[in-house]
Design a protein around this motif. Sequence first.
Motif, PDB file in Angstrom:
ATOM      1  N   ARG A 228      58.625  40.464  35.596  1.00 24.08           N
ATOM      2  CA  ARG A 228      57.338  40.181  34.523  1.00 24.08           C
ATOM      3  C   ARG A 228      56.531  39.372  34.867  1.00 24.08           C
ATOM      4  NH1 ARG A 228      58.807  41.058  29.328  1.00 24.08           N
ATOM      5  NH2 ARG A 228      59.929  43.366  28.841  1.00 24.08           N
ATOM      6  N   ARG A 229      56.552  38.377  35.343  1.00 24.23           N
ATOM      7  CA  ARG A 229      55.706  37.467  36.453  1.00 24.23           C
ATOM      8  C   ARG A 229      54.317  37.480  37.067  1.00 24.23           C
ATOM      9  NH1 ARG A 229      59.023  32.752  37.845  1.00 24.23           N
ATOM     10  NH2 ARG A 229      60.161  31.128  36.080  1.00 24.23           N
ATOM     11  N   ALA A 230      55.538  38.904  38.185  1.00 26.49           N
ATOM     12  CA  ALA A 230      54.618  39.654  38.726  1.00 26.49           C
ATOM     13  C   ALA A 230      53.351  40.522  37.981  1.00 26.49           C
ATOM     14  CB  ALA A 230      55.295  40.734  39.983  1.00 26.49           C
ATOM     15  N   ASP A 231      54.068  41.116  36.632  1.00 29.91           N
ATOM     16  CA  ASP A 231      53.049  41.967  35.953  1.00 29.91           C
ATOM     17  C   ASP A 231      52.079  41.593  35.369  1.00 29.91           C
ATOM     18  OD1 ASP A 231      53.164  45.397  35.073  1.00 29.91           O
ATOM     19  OD2 ASP A 231      54.444  44.283  33.196  1.00 29.91           O
ATOM     20  N   ILE A 232      52.324  40.202  34.496  1.00 26.35           N
ATOM     21  CA  ILE A 232      51.055  39.563  34.149  1.00 26.35           C
ATOM     22  C   ILE A 232      50.061  40.194  35.197  1.00 26.35           C
ATOM     23  CG2 ILE A 232      50.457  37.427  33.415  1.00 26.35           C
ATOM     24  CD1 ILE A 232      53.212  37.114  32.048  1.00 26.35           C
ATOM     25  N   ILE A 233      50.390  39.518  36.714  1.00 23.11           N
ATOM     26  CA  ILE A 233      49.004  39.109  37.236  1.00 23.11           C
ATOM     27  C   ILE A 233      48.831  40.607  37.429  1.00 23.11           C
ATOM     28  CG2 ILE A 233      48.749  38.440  39.999  1.00 23.11           C
ATOM     29  CD1 ILE A 233      51.074  36.590  40.025  1.00 23.11           C
ATOM     30  N   LEU A 234      49.101  41.570  37.748  1.00 21.03           N
ATOM     31  CA  LEU A 234      49.034  42.615  37.450  1.00 21.03           C
ATOM     32  C   LEU A 234      47.980  43.324  37.052  1.00 21.03           C
ATOM     33  CD1 LEU A 234      51.385  44.924  39.288  1.00 21.03           C
ATOM     34  CD2 LEU A 234      50.142  43.377  40.938  1.00 21.03           C
ATOM     35  N   LEU A 235      48.704  42.943  35.715  1.00 18.98           N
ATOM     36  CA  LEU A 235      48.121  43.939  34.418  1.00 18.98           C
ATOM     37  C   LEU A 235      46.765  42.360  34.479  1.00 18.98           C
ATOM     38  CD1 LEU A 235      47.617  45.074  31.467  1.00 18.98           C
ATOM     39  CD2 LEU A 235      49.022  42.904  30.858  1.00 18.98           C
ATOM     40  N   ILE A 236      46.534  41.582  34.274  1.00 22.68           N
ATOM     41  CA  ILE A 236      44.856  40.999  34.497  1.00 22.68           C
ATOM     42  C   ILE A 236      44.628  41.241  35.773  1.00 22.68           C
ATOM     43  CG2 ILE A 236      43.836  38.364  34.706  1.00 22.68           C
ATOM     44  CD1 ILE A 236      46.198  37.255  33.976  1.00 22.68           C
ATOM     45  N   THR A 237      44.469  41.309  36.916  1.00 28.51           N
ATOM     46  CA  THR A 237      44.190  42.288  37.623  1.00 28.51           C
ATOM     47  C   THR A 237      43.742  43.818  37.565  1.00 28.51           C
ATOM     48  OG1 THR A 237      45.016  40.924  39.885  1.00 28.51           O
ATOM     49  CG2 THR A 237      44.247  42.904  40.441  1.00 28.51           C
ATOM     50  N   LEU A 238      44.386  44.439  36.153  1.00 24.61           N
ATOM     51  CA  LEU A 238      44.116  45.586  36.312  1.00 24.61           C
ATOM     52  C   LEU A 238      42.241  45.832  35.801  1.00 24.61           C
ATOM     53  CD1 LEU A 238      44.615  48.768  36.246  1.00 24.61           C
ATOM     54  CD2 LEU A 238      46.028  48.204  34.031  1.00 24.61           C
ATOM     55  N   VAL A 239      43.060  44.387  34.326  1.00 21.22           N
ATOM     56  CA  VAL A 239      41.219  44.741  33.620  1.00 21.22           C
ATOM     57  C   VAL A 239      40.636  44.393  34.368  1.00 21.22           C
ATOM     58  CG1 VAL A 239      40.584  43.894  31.430  1.00 21.22           C
ATOM     59  CG2 VAL A 239      42.910  44.115  31.463  1.00 21.22           C
ATOM     60  N   ALA A 240      40.686  43.613  35.477  1.00 21.25           N
ATOM     61  CA  ALA A 240      39.324  42.699  36.347  1.00 21.25           C
ATOM     62  C   ALA A 240      38.764  44.358  36.909  1.00 21.25           C
ATOM     63  CB  ALA A 240      39.293  42.339  37.037  1.00 21.25           C
ATOM     64  N   LEU A 241      39.485  45.425  37.120  1.00 22.45           N
ATOM     65  CA  LEU A 241      39.228  46.619  38.099  1.00 22.45           C
ATOM     66  C   LEU A 241      38.817  47.361  37.296  1.00 22.45           C
ATOM     67  CD1 LEU A 241      42.454  46.980  40.760  1.00 22.45           C
ATOM     68  CD2 LEU A 241      39.481  46.248  41.232  1.00 22.45           C
ATOM     69  N   ILE A 242      39.247  47.470  36.094  1.00 20.18           N
ATOM     70  CA  ILE A 242      38.256  48.570  35.319  1.00 20.18           C
ATOM     71  C   ILE A 242      37.087  47.895  34.987  1.00 20.18           C
ATOM     72  CG2 ILE A 242      38.530  49.169  32.724  1.00 20.18           C
ATOM     73  CD1 ILE A 242      41.931  49.104  33.054  1.00 20.18           C
ATOM     74  N   CYS A 243      37.226  46.740  34.377  1.00 18.45           N
ATOM     75  CA  CYS A 243      35.834  46.115  34.054  1.00 18.45           C
ATOM     76  C   CYS A 243      34.212  46.622  35.471  1.00 18.45           C
ATOM     77  CB  CYS A 243      35.675  44.177  34.270  1.00 18.45           C
ATOM     78  SG  CYS A 243      36.615  44.389  32.535  1.00 18.45           S
ATOM     79  N   VAL A 244      35.842  45.949  37.040  1.00 19.27           N
ATOM     80  CA  VAL A 244      34.281  46.169  37.826  1.00 19.27           C
ATOM     81  C   VAL A 244      34.078  47.449  38.314  1.00 19.27           C
ATOM     82  CG1 VAL A 244      34.265  45.703  40.483  1.00 19.27           C
ATOM     83  CG2 VAL A 244      35.287  44.331  39.098  1.00 19.27           C
TER      84      VAL A 244
END
Length: 269
Positions: A228-244
């Motif tokens: 779950r902790r890793a998933d939070i990091i991946l989710l935040i990174t996913l949102v940032a990647l989509i924006c980029v």
Amino acid sequence: MALSNKVIGAINFVAMLLSIPIIGAGIWLTTEPDNSCVKILQWPVIILGILILVVALAGFVGGFWRIQWLLVVYLIAMLILIILLACLVVFIYMVTLRGSGHLEPNRTYLEYHLDDYSGWLRRRVRSSYKWDRIRNCLSSTSMCAELNQRYRMAQDFFNAHISPLQSGCCKPPTECGYTFVNPTYWISPINTAADMDCLQWSNEQTQLCYSCDSCKAGLLANLKKEWRRADIILLITLVALICVYVIGCCAFRNAKTEDLFNRYKHGYS
């Protein structure tokens, strides 16, 4: 056109930086004793992070050196990787949705039951072949020995906040009614029929409850918390990647439009 290419290169440099938390999350999982024994999630995360890094590097090179075909490859490959990352984020969330600890009278630590967890996770530990390897790995750690050094008195241990893995593997289930001698040595069970794990318990320090379903459940509870902790990091990174990625697509389209305009202008000048 040069300005647009530099913008595209800068955007892809940000995408390269965003691969770092993904790779870092995978490396962090490898450092956790339970994940290092199970070896399910960390390598897909690390590989996905490395692929994002390589693709973003290709986009960076294509942007600064005006290599149009490389930018097209970048846009297609990054879209695929973003979809894969999104699938991984959703998958981790779904398989860790179920499962929690249970309170027992006069105990601060929780007890864990295997049937509480998702079927996919249970299948990772049910087969004797898989569990034998995991059990040998877990028994080689010092997680249970640490309890003996930390807790001498029964009440101190009963009031302790121990990990799910320690609760499931290092002691017998509370409902069996074993008498505390030390955290990894218990005698005189009251109710061995309460749970099959009551018969699995052994005071042999290399055995303990490593063959118990409670140990498997404790492992899954630990995995759930860390995933779950890793998933939070991946989710935040996913949102940032989509924006980029969206910004990069817009910059690439503007660069193409500017290029076509310049060709049209020079063609009729």
